[in-house]
Design a protein around this motif. Structure first.
Motif, PDB file in Angstrom:
ATOM      1  N   LEU A  63      -4.979  50.073  13.970  1.00  0.00           N
ATOM      2  CA  LEU A  63      -4.463  48.748  14.318  1.00  0.00           C
ATOM      3  C   LEU A  63      -3.070  48.617  13.703  1.00  0.00           C
ATOM      4  N   THR A  64      -2.066  48.326  14.535  1.00  0.00           N
ATOM      5  CA  THR A  64      -0.698  48.169  14.051  1.00  0.00           C
ATOM      6  C   THR A  64      -0.297  46.710  14.205  1.00  0.00           C
ATOM      7  N   PHE A  65       0.118  46.122  13.080  1.00  0.00           N
ATOM      8  CA  PHE A  65       0.494  44.712  13.055  1.00  0.00           C
ATOM      9  C   PHE A  65       2.015  44.598  12.927  1.00  0.00           C
ATOM     10  N   PHE A  66       2.613  43.805  13.809  1.00  0.00           N
ATOM     11  CA  PHE A  66       4.056  43.536  13.778  1.00  0.00           C
ATOM     12  C   PHE A  66       4.243  42.113  13.260  1.00  0.00           C
ATOM     13  N   TYR A  67       5.191  41.931  12.355  1.00  0.00           N
ATOM     14  CA  TYR A  67       5.311  40.617  11.719  1.00  0.00           C
ATOM     15  C   TYR A  67       6.703  40.415  11.160  1.00  0.00           C
ATOM     16  N   LYS A  68       6.978  39.153  10.811  1.00  0.00           N
ATOM     17  CA  LYS A  68       8.222  38.800  10.124  1.00  0.00           C
ATOM     18  C   LYS A  68       7.846  38.313   8.728  1.00  0.00           C
ATOM     19  N   THR A  69       8.479  38.888   7.719  1.00  0.00           N
ATOM     20  CA  THR A  69       8.184  38.511   6.342  1.00  0.00           C
ATOM     21  C   THR A  69       9.079  37.372   5.882  1.00  0.00           C
ATOM     22  N   GLY A 125       6.185  33.171  -9.895  1.00  0.00           N
ATOM     23  CA  GLY A 125       7.187  33.996  -9.240  1.00  0.00           C
ATOM     24  C   GLY A 125       7.170  33.838  -7.732  1.00  0.00           C
ATOM     25  N   CYS A 126       7.506  34.915  -7.027  1.00  0.00           N
ATOM     26  CA  CYS A 126       7.631  34.874  -5.577  1.00  0.00           C
ATOM     27  C   CYS A 126       6.532  35.698  -4.919  1.00  0.00           C
ATOM     28  N   VAL A 127       6.203  35.321  -3.699  1.00  0.00           N
ATOM     29  CA  VAL A 127       5.274  36.081  -2.879  1.00  0.00           C
ATOM     30  C   VAL A 127       5.893  36.217  -1.495  1.00  0.00           C
ATOM     31  N   ALA A 128       5.251  37.015  -0.643  1.00  0.00           N
ATOM     32  CA  ALA A 128       5.741  37.203   0.721  1.00  0.00           C
ATOM     33  C   ALA A 128       4.721  36.651   1.707  1.00  0.00           C
ATOM     34  N   PHE A 129       5.116  35.623   2.443  1.00  0.00           N
ATOM     35  CA  PHE A 129       4.315  35.155   3.565  1.00  0.00           C
ATOM     36  C   PHE A 129       4.744  35.932   4.800  1.00  0.00           C
ATOM     37  N   ALA A 130       3.935  35.893   5.845  1.00  0.00           N
ATOM     38  CA  ALA A 130       4.280  36.634   7.056  1.00  0.00           C
ATOM     39  C   ALA A 130       3.808  35.891   8.289  1.00  0.00           C
ATOM     40  N   GLU A 131       4.499  36.096   9.388  1.00  0.00           N
ATOM     41  CA  GLU A 131       4.087  35.583  10.696  1.00  0.00           C
ATOM     42  C   GLU A 131       3.832  36.783  11.593  1.00  0.00           C
ATOM     43  N   ILE A 132       2.581  36.977  12.008  1.00  0.00           N
ATOM     44  CA  ILE A 132       2.223  38.107  12.869  1.00  0.00           C
ATOM     45  C   ILE A 132       2.699  37.805  14.284  1.00  0.00           C
ATOM     46  N   THR A 133       3.498  38.717  14.833  1.00  0.00           N
ATOM     47  CA  THR A 133       4.057  38.491  16.161  1.00  0.00           C
ATOM     48  C   THR A 133       3.366  39.316  17.246  1.00  0.00           C
ATOM     49  N   ASP A 134       2.774  40.455  16.851  1.00  0.00           N
ATOM     50  CA  ASP A 134       2.131  41.299  17.859  1.00  0.00           C
ATOM     51  C   ASP A 134       1.136  42.229  17.169  1.00  0.00           C
TER      52      ASP A 134
END
Lengths: 221, 161
Positions: B99-105, B115-124
């Motif tokens: 399974l390959t997930f494409f996303y914007k971090t 501190g900081c974390v990384a959220f993501a929006e899965i696009t495909d």
């Protein structure tokens, strides 16, 4: 320390009830002339309580009718947080609140201007935030250095329900504390939630409880 | 009211003493995958599941398997914050799908302590079809993992099998 503060806060809210139980005579609130201007001491103490934050808040209120007071509050918040290995986060902005307070207290003394009030505010904030030198940690994949949050100009709107007291400790000088429930009605639109919304509080919450501690002066004219 | 005014002065002193010290939020971000029965459309538990990130290595240099031959109803699969695609191998028995997930971090600042974390929006999402999975991008916003009553309080991907 927070539990002790909570107990004292609860006791403060009950004090007017205890005091009023001692004397059955009631006097209407004095018709306060002029305007009362104040400054929030809790905002001045921010750099001591929270490293990297500074701000101020002022208020102006005036007696408009019977037990009603019109009030406007405004302020500024600056956040500058730096960790040499993980992030440098900056935020800066202004806010304003407008509303009405209603005095619930019938004083035991004639010509008393002490208040126990309930009120409502509409608040709005205009601010910006950005971050650089971010290192994203990861428990599974490699950590990623050199990340950033691009600068963005943001706005937020909210409603506050307020409960507080103002005591005239010296002629025309007041000390007051208020507790607020704040409901966010318009969120900032950004892919990265702001850390703090000036005037509101935590940027990722839709509901925040806050407190103010004011010293005020009544200017007669 | 004299008692009240003195109490207000004491309260000012106490306010100065309350300080943030600890990170009280989850800094773990991961894609939450839940398994469903293709027949009943209800959540189900799959047995013998192994999940491994393509290209992930542990500190000893060997492949880092997230789940090995486990019975899973929910799987937490972190997305690589340094890339815009992450591929996972999911195996049941002898069969394996990629399974390959494409996303914007989107980096997010939590607090000084966290501190900081990384959220993501899965696009495909792209997949191979050896296991006949049906993948649904239920909630593309990948954020902090939180729990309610010991159950993960979020859902990003539904896998029907």
């Amino acid at each position: 320390m927070r539990k002790i503060s909570g107990f004292i806060i609860s006791a403060l809210l009950l004090l007017p009830v205890w005091c009023s139980a001692q004397d059955t005579t009631r006097y209407p609130i004095n018709d306060m002339k002029g305007v009362r201007v104040g400054i929030d001491l809790s905002k001045l103490a921010l750099p001591v309580i929270y490293s990297g934050r500074k701000g101020f808040e002022v208020s102006v209120d005036a007696h408009i009718k019977k037990n009603f007071f019109a009030i406007a509050e405004g302020g500024w918040l600056n956040v500058d947080l730096k960790n040499d290995t993980a992030f440098h986060y900056k935020s800066n902005g202004y806010y304003g609140k407008f509303g009405i307070d209603y005095n619930l207290l019938k004083s035991r003394r004639p010509y008393s201007n002490d208040l126990l009030y309930a009120g409502v505010r509409y608040g709005m904030s205009f601010f910006s935030h950005e971050a650089d030198d971010i290192t994203i940690p990861s428990q599974y994949w490699p950590a990623v250095p050199g990340q950033s949050i691009p600068g963005a100009d943001l706005t937020a709107h909210w409603i506050e329900l307020v409960m507080g007291v103002k005591a005239e400790v010296l002629k025309n000088f007041y000390l007051g504390v208020s507790f607020r429930g704040k409901f966010l009605i318009a969120k900032p639109k950004d892919t990265s939630n702001p850390y703090q919304i000036p005037g509101f509080g935590k940027g990722t919450s839709n509901f925040v409880i806050g407190m103010n501690y004011y010293v005020s002066y009544n200017i007669h004219f | 009211m004299k008692i009240l005014s003195h109490a207000l002065k004491v309260l000012l002193v106490l306010m100065v003493c309350s300080c943030e010290e600890f990170c009280e939020e989850s800094t773990r971000t991961a894609m939450v995958i839940k398994f469903y029965s293709a027949e009943t459309n209800l959540e189900t538990t799959l047995a013998g599941v192994s999940i491994r990130g393509v290209g992930a290595v542990n500190a000893k240099g060997a492949d880092s398997t997230l789940y090995r031959n486990a019975s899973l109803q929910t799987a937490l699969c972190p997305l690589n914050p340094g890339a815009d695609t992450t591929a996972y191998l999911i195996s049941i028995g002898e069969e394996t799908d990629t399974l390959t997930f494409f996303y914007k971090t989107n980096p997010a600042f939590i607090s000084s302590e966290c501190g900081c974390v990384a959220f993501a929006e899965i696009t495909d999402i792209k997949q191979t079809t050896n296991l006949n999975f049906r993948i649904v991008n239920f909630n593309p916003s990948v954020g902090q993992v939180s729990y309610r009553n010991n159950v993960v309080n979020a859902e990003n991907i539904r896998i029907y099998h």
